[in-house]
Design a protein around this motif. Structure first.
Motif, PDB file in Angstrom:
ATOM      1  N   ASN A  12       0.807  -1.221   0.000  1.00 39.35           N
ATOM      2  CA  ASN A  12       0.000   0.000   0.000  1.00 39.35           C
ATOM      3  C   ASN A  12       0.844   1.278   0.000  1.00 39.35           C
ATOM      4  O   ASN A  12       0.679   2.149   0.852  1.00 39.35           O
ATOM      5  N   ASN A  13       1.743   1.383  -0.970  1.00 38.58           N
ATOM      6  CA  ASN A  13       2.598   2.557  -1.063  1.00 38.58           C
ATOM      7  C   ASN A  13       2.863   2.877  -2.529  1.00 38.58           C
ATOM      8  O   ASN A  13       3.990   2.802  -3.003  1.00 38.58           O
ATOM      9  N   GLY A  40       0.159  -8.051  -0.519  1.00 37.10           N
ATOM     10  CA  GLY A  40      -1.294  -7.939  -0.437  1.00 37.10           C
ATOM     11  C   GLY A  40      -1.824  -6.518  -0.483  1.00 37.10           C
ATOM     12  O   GLY A  40      -2.815  -6.212   0.177  1.00 37.10           O
ATOM     13  N   SER A  41      -1.189  -5.654  -1.253  1.00 33.80           N
ATOM     14  CA  SER A  41      -1.631  -4.256  -1.340  1.00 33.80           C
ATOM     15  C   SER A  41      -3.089  -4.172  -1.764  1.00 33.80           C
ATOM     16  O   SER A  41      -3.552  -4.924  -2.619  1.00 33.80           O
ATOM     17  N   SER A  42      -3.797  -3.211  -1.169  1.00 40.52           N
ATOM     18  CA  SER A  42      -5.205  -3.021  -1.510  1.00 40.52           C
ATOM     19  C   SER A  42      -5.454  -1.624  -2.085  1.00 40.52           C
ATOM     20  O   SER A  42      -6.586  -1.251  -2.338  1.00 40.52           O
ATOM     21  N   LEU A  49       1.686  -2.456 -10.381  1.00 45.43           N
ATOM     22  CA  LEU A  49       2.527  -3.630 -10.615  1.00 45.43           C
ATOM     23  C   LEU A  49       2.009  -4.475 -11.768  1.00 45.43           C
ATOM     24  O   LEU A  49       2.797  -5.017 -12.545  1.00 45.43           O
ATOM     25  N   ASP A  50       0.686  -4.585 -11.902  1.00 44.61           N
ATOM     26  CA  ASP A  50       0.108  -5.316 -13.038  1.00 44.61           C
ATOM     27  C   ASP A  50       0.560  -4.688 -14.350  1.00 44.61           C
ATOM     28  O   ASP A  50       0.903  -5.392 -15.299  1.00 44.61           O
ATOM     29  N   LYS A  60      10.311  -8.617 -11.991  1.00 43.65           N
ATOM     30  CA  LYS A  60       9.546  -9.811 -11.619  1.00 43.65           C
ATOM     31  C   LYS A  60       8.673  -9.437 -10.433  1.00 43.65           C
ATOM     32  O   LYS A  60       9.151  -8.838  -9.461  1.00 43.65           O
ATOM     33  N   ILE A  61       7.395  -9.751 -10.513  1.00 46.87           N
ATOM     34  CA  ILE A  61       6.441  -9.441  -9.452  1.00 46.87           C
ATOM     35  C   ILE A  61       6.073 -10.738  -8.727  1.00 46.87           C
ATOM     36  O   ILE A  61       5.675 -11.710  -9.366  1.00 46.87           O
ATOM     37  N   ILE A  62       6.210 -10.723  -7.428  1.00 51.83           N
ATOM     38  CA  ILE A  62       5.766 -11.849  -6.602  1.00 51.83           C
ATOM     39  C   ILE A  62       4.645 -11.322  -5.722  1.00 51.83           C
ATOM     40  O   ILE A  62       4.791 -10.288  -5.065  1.00 51.83           O
ATOM     41  N   ARG A  63       3.528 -12.000  -5.734  1.00 54.96           N
ATOM     42  CA  ARG A  63       2.360 -11.547  -4.968  1.00 54.96           C
ATOM     43  C   ARG A  63       2.065 -12.485  -3.806  1.00 54.96           C
ATOM     44  O   ARG A  63       1.880 -13.678  -4.003  1.00 54.96           O
ATOM     45  N   ASN A  64       2.054 -11.914  -2.621  1.00 58.02           N
ATOM     46  CA  ASN A  64       1.617 -12.638  -1.433  1.00 58.02           C
ATOM     47  C   ASN A  64       0.167 -12.262  -1.184  1.00 58.02           C
ATOM     48  O   ASN A  64      -0.199 -11.092  -1.207  1.00 58.02           O
TER      49      ASN A  64
END
Length: 66
Positions: A12-13, A40-42, A49-50, A60-64
């Protein structure tokens, strides 16, 4: 394997993340990879990032998930 790998977590930044990506893209060193771990940005960080995921830079984007 890239000579330089920069790893950064984000959450969230969007403004700092956008600036960070911009700065890394301006590196004069071309053999690098930027790994961004989204925790987990909302806010709009996920959309940013998408968009970066399809640009073709060494990102490279890693999503938690939450």
């Amino acid at each position: 394997m890239k000579e330089l790998t920069v790893v950064t977590p984000v959450y969230n930044n969007i403004s700092d993340t956008k600036e960070y990506i911009k700065q890394v893209k301006h590196y004069t060193h071309n053999d690098y990879q930027l790994v961004i771990i989204d925790n987990g940005s909302s806010d709009g960080t996920k959309d940013l990032l998408d968009a970066q995921d399809n640009v073709g830079f060494n990102i490279k984007i890693i999503r938690n998930k939450k």
